[in-house]
Design a protein around this motif. Structure first.
Motif, mmCIF file in Angstrom:
data_model
loop_
_atom_site.group_PDB
_atom_site.id
_atom_site.type_symbol
_atom_site.label_atom_id
_atom_site.label_comp_id
_atom_site.label_asym_id
_atom_site.label_seq_id
_atom_site.Cartn_x
_atom_site.Cartn_y
_atom_site.Cartn_z
ATOM 1 N N ALA A 8 0.835 -1.212 0.000
ATOM 2 C CA ALA A 8 0.000 0.000 0.000
ATOM 3 C C ALA A 8 0.860 1.248 0.000
ATOM 4 N N LYS A 9 0.739 2.041 -1.040
ATOM 5 C CA LYS A 9 1.396 3.349 -1.105
ATOM 6 C C LYS A 9 0.380 4.368 -1.594
ATOM 7 N N ASN A 10 0.054 5.318 -0.748
ATOM 8 C CA ASN A 10 -0.922 6.355 -1.085
ATOM 9 C C ASN A 10 -2.257 5.745 -1.544
ATOM 10 N N GLU A 11 -2.799 4.880 -0.682
ATOM 11 C CA GLU A 11 -4.061 4.212 -1.001
ATOM 12 C C GLU A 11 -5.210 4.686 -0.116
ATOM 13 N N GLN A 12 -5.105 5.914 0.395
ATOM 14 C CA GLN A 12 -6.192 6.487 1.182
ATOM 15 C C GLN A 12 -7.486 6.453 0.363
ATOM 16 N N GLY A 13 -8.563 5.999 0.985
ATOM 17 C CA GLY A 13 -9.842 5.905 0.292
ATOM 18 C C GLY A 13 -10.058 4.562 -0.387
ATOM 19 N N ARG A 14 -8.992 3.765 -0.471
ATOM 20 C CA ARG A 14 -9.085 2.450 -1.095
ATOM 21 C C ARG A 14 -8.677 1.331 -0.146
ATOM 22 N N ILE A 15 -7.639 1.554 0.638
ATOM 23 C CA ILE A 15 -7.083 0.481 1.454
ATOM 24 C C ILE A 15 -8.103 -0.073 2.446
ATOM 25 N N GLY A 16 -8.947 0.792 2.991
ATOM 26 C CA GLY A 16 -9.979 0.329 3.925
ATOM 27 C C GLY A 16 -10.945 -0.631 3.262
ATOM 28 N N LYS A 17 -11.307 -0.338 2.015
ATOM 29 C CA LYS A 17 -12.223 -1.209 1.271
ATOM 30 C C LYS A 17 -11.571 -2.563 0.994
ATOM 31 N N VAL A 18 -10.270 -2.535 0.645
ATOM 32 C CA VAL A 18 -9.557 -3.779 0.342
ATOM 33 C C VAL A 18 -9.476 -4.663 1.587
ATOM 34 N N LEU A 19 -9.106 -4.069 2.718
ATOM 35 C CA LEU A 19 -8.967 -4.853 3.953
ATOM 36 C C LEU A 19 -10.319 -5.373 4.441
ATOM 37 N N THR A 20 -11.357 -4.580 4.304
ATOM 38 C CA THR A 20 -12.707 -5.013 4.687
ATOM 39 C C THR A 20 -13.151 -6.184 3.820
ATOM 40 N N LEU A 21 -12.839 -6.110 2.542
ATOM 41 C CA LEU A 21 -13.177 -7.198 1.620
ATOM 42 C C LEU A 21 -12.438 -8.485 2.010
ATOM 43 N N LEU A 22 -11.159 -8.352 2.353
ATOM 44 C CA LEU A 22 -10.368 -9.533 2.710
ATOM 45 C C LEU A 22 -10.884 -10.202 3.981
ATOM 46 N N GLN A 23 -11.487 -9.413 4.864
ATOM 47 C CA GLN A 23 -12.053 -9.977 6.092
ATOM 48 C C GLN A 23 -13.230 -10.898 5.790
ATOM 49 N N GLN A 24 -13.756 -10.788 4.595
ATOM 50 C CA GLN A 24 -14.919 -11.597 4.197
ATOM 51 C C GLN A 24 -14.512 -12.809 3.361
ATOM 52 N N THR A 25 -13.226 -13.147 3.423
ATOM 53 C CA THR A 25 -12.708 -14.291 2.678
ATOM 54 C C THR A 25 -12.091 -15.309 3.641
ATOM 55 N N SER A 26 -11.407 -16.298 3.091
ATOM 56 C CA SER A 26 -10.742 -17.322 3.901
ATOM 57 C C SER A 26 -9.413 -16.839 4.484
ATOM 58 N N VAL A 27 -9.067 -15.594 4.240
ATOM 59 C CA VAL A 27 -7.833 -15.020 4.792
ATOM 60 C C VAL A 27 -7.951 -14.919 6.308
ATOM 61 N N GLU A 28 -6.909 -15.383 7.016
ATOM 62 C CA GLU A 28 -6.919 -15.358 8.483
ATOM 63 C C GLU A 28 -6.053 -14.244 9.061
ATOM 64 N N LYS A 29 -5.074 -13.806 8.299
ATOM 65 C CA LYS A 29 -4.203 -12.717 8.742
ATOM 66 C C LYS A 29 -3.825 -11.870 7.535
ATOM 67 N N ILE A 30 -3.638 -10.572 7.775
ATOM 68 C CA ILE A 30 -3.276 -9.657 6.691
ATOM 69 C C ILE A 30 -1.994 -8.916 7.073
ATOM 70 N N VAL A 31 -1.015 -8.942 6.186
ATOM 71 C CA VAL A 31 0.209 -8.165 6.364
ATOM 72 C C VAL A 31 0.176 -7.018 5.357
ATOM 73 N N VAL A 32 0.048 -5.796 5.850
ATOM 74 C CA VAL A 32 0.024 -4.619 4.976
ATOM 75 C C VAL A 32 1.408 -3.990 4.989
ATOM 76 N N VAL A 33 1.993 -3.820 3.820
ATOM 77 C CA VAL A 33 3.306 -3.198 3.710
ATOM 78 C C VAL A 33 3.107 -1.769 3.209
ATOM 79 N N VAL A 34 3.101 -0.843 4.161
ATOM 80 C CA VAL A 34 2.899 0.575 3.836
ATOM 81 C C VAL A 34 4.264 1.185 3.535
ATOM 82 N N ASN A 35 4.415 1.752 2.349
ATOM 83 C CA ASN A 35 5.727 2.302 1.982
ATOM 84 C C ASN A 35 5.591 3.609 1.232
#
Length: 262
Positions: A8-35
């Motif tokens: 994630a680089k300059n994803e304000q307004g998008r990153i929240g939607k992506v992480l919320t979507l991933l919470q609704q999948t089989s993903v158990e942990k999320i590693v966000v690399v903010v750079n």
């Protein structure tokens, strides 16, 4: 454990939607690399207050794909059995595809599961046509074109197994087509278990200058992968033309330090 790696680089307004979507999948942990973010990407992530989200923060821009390598290593050392890569700007409805990728790895024993983003070869531009030519060239060289078409880890969500993670040089995650070449060379299981047309990914619309550099990056990466597979020097030249794109901006030095101390 199924872990998603999200650069994630300059994803304000998008990153929240992506992480919320991933919470609704089989993903158990999320590693966000903010750079290198200059906006409120970090604040948006923290405001979600998600317990299963780990943030790796880098003040410097890491360059294209280097965050994937860092996130992959972090997930691996944390015990991940499946790692799925999802760009921080993909706000399309990709829940089904994420689950299909994870299922392919965890149940069907696939070591590299990719998304077909061109179920129909629609050459929407000269750049797309040129990029797809080189993707075809790589997959033909690998002897896998009949099975995977033009699929590549450079484009769309994809997932890898613990087995692949245990064998690969993590630096190669920063040059995604090399991951594909590596998997084939190691006789690992490679498949394309899901489809999602490019226009449905929901990624940002960029200008031509950026699109040209991205195309040159992917083409150069593909040439590098062909050379790697053929045991030749990993140059990015084809017919006396060098394809660099954003490659010179990849911070392999930061990646090396991260791998050394973690």
């Amino acid at each position: 454990m199924n872990v998603a790696v999200v650069p994630a680089k300059n994803e304000q307004g998008r990153i929240g939607k992506v992480l919320t979507l991933l919470q609704q999948t089989s993903v158990e942990k999320i590693v966000v690399v903010v750079n290198g973010s200059k906006d409120d990407t970090m604040q948006e992530i923290k405001a979600l207050n998600m317990e299963n989200v780990e943030i790796l923060y880098f003040a410097s821009e890491l360059g294209i794909d280097v965050p994937r390598a860092i996130g992959a290593y972090q997930a691996y050392t944390g015990g991940a059995t499946c790692v799925v890569f999802v760009d921080g700007d993909l706000v399309g409805n990709i829940r089904i595809q994420i689950n299909e990728l994870i299922y392919a790895v965890t149940t069907n024993m696939t070591d590299l599961a990719m998304t077909d983003c061109y179920p129909e070869l629609d050459y929407s531009s000269k750049l797309a046509e040129q990029t797809l030519f080189f993707r075809t060239l790589l997959n033909l060289n690998l002897g896998f074109y009949d099975k995977i078409g033009v699929a590549t880890p450079s484009h769309g969500p994809h997932a890898v197994s613990r087995k692949l993670l245990e064998l690969i040089d993590f630096r190669d995650f920063a040059v995604p087509p090399v991951v594909l070449a590596f998997a084939v060379r190691q006789k690992l299981s490679v498949d394309v278990p899901t489809k999602l047309p490019q226009k449905q990914l929901g990624s940002k619309i960029r200008n031509y200058s950026h699109a040209k550099k991205i195309a040159d990056t992917i083409i150069g990466d593909t040439i590098e992968a062909i050379n790697y597979f053929s045991d030749k020097p990993r140059t990015r030249c084809y017919l006396n033309k060098e394809y660099q794109g954003y490659n010179p901006f990849r911070r392999f030095d930061i990646l090396e330090k991260f791998l050394a101390v973690n």
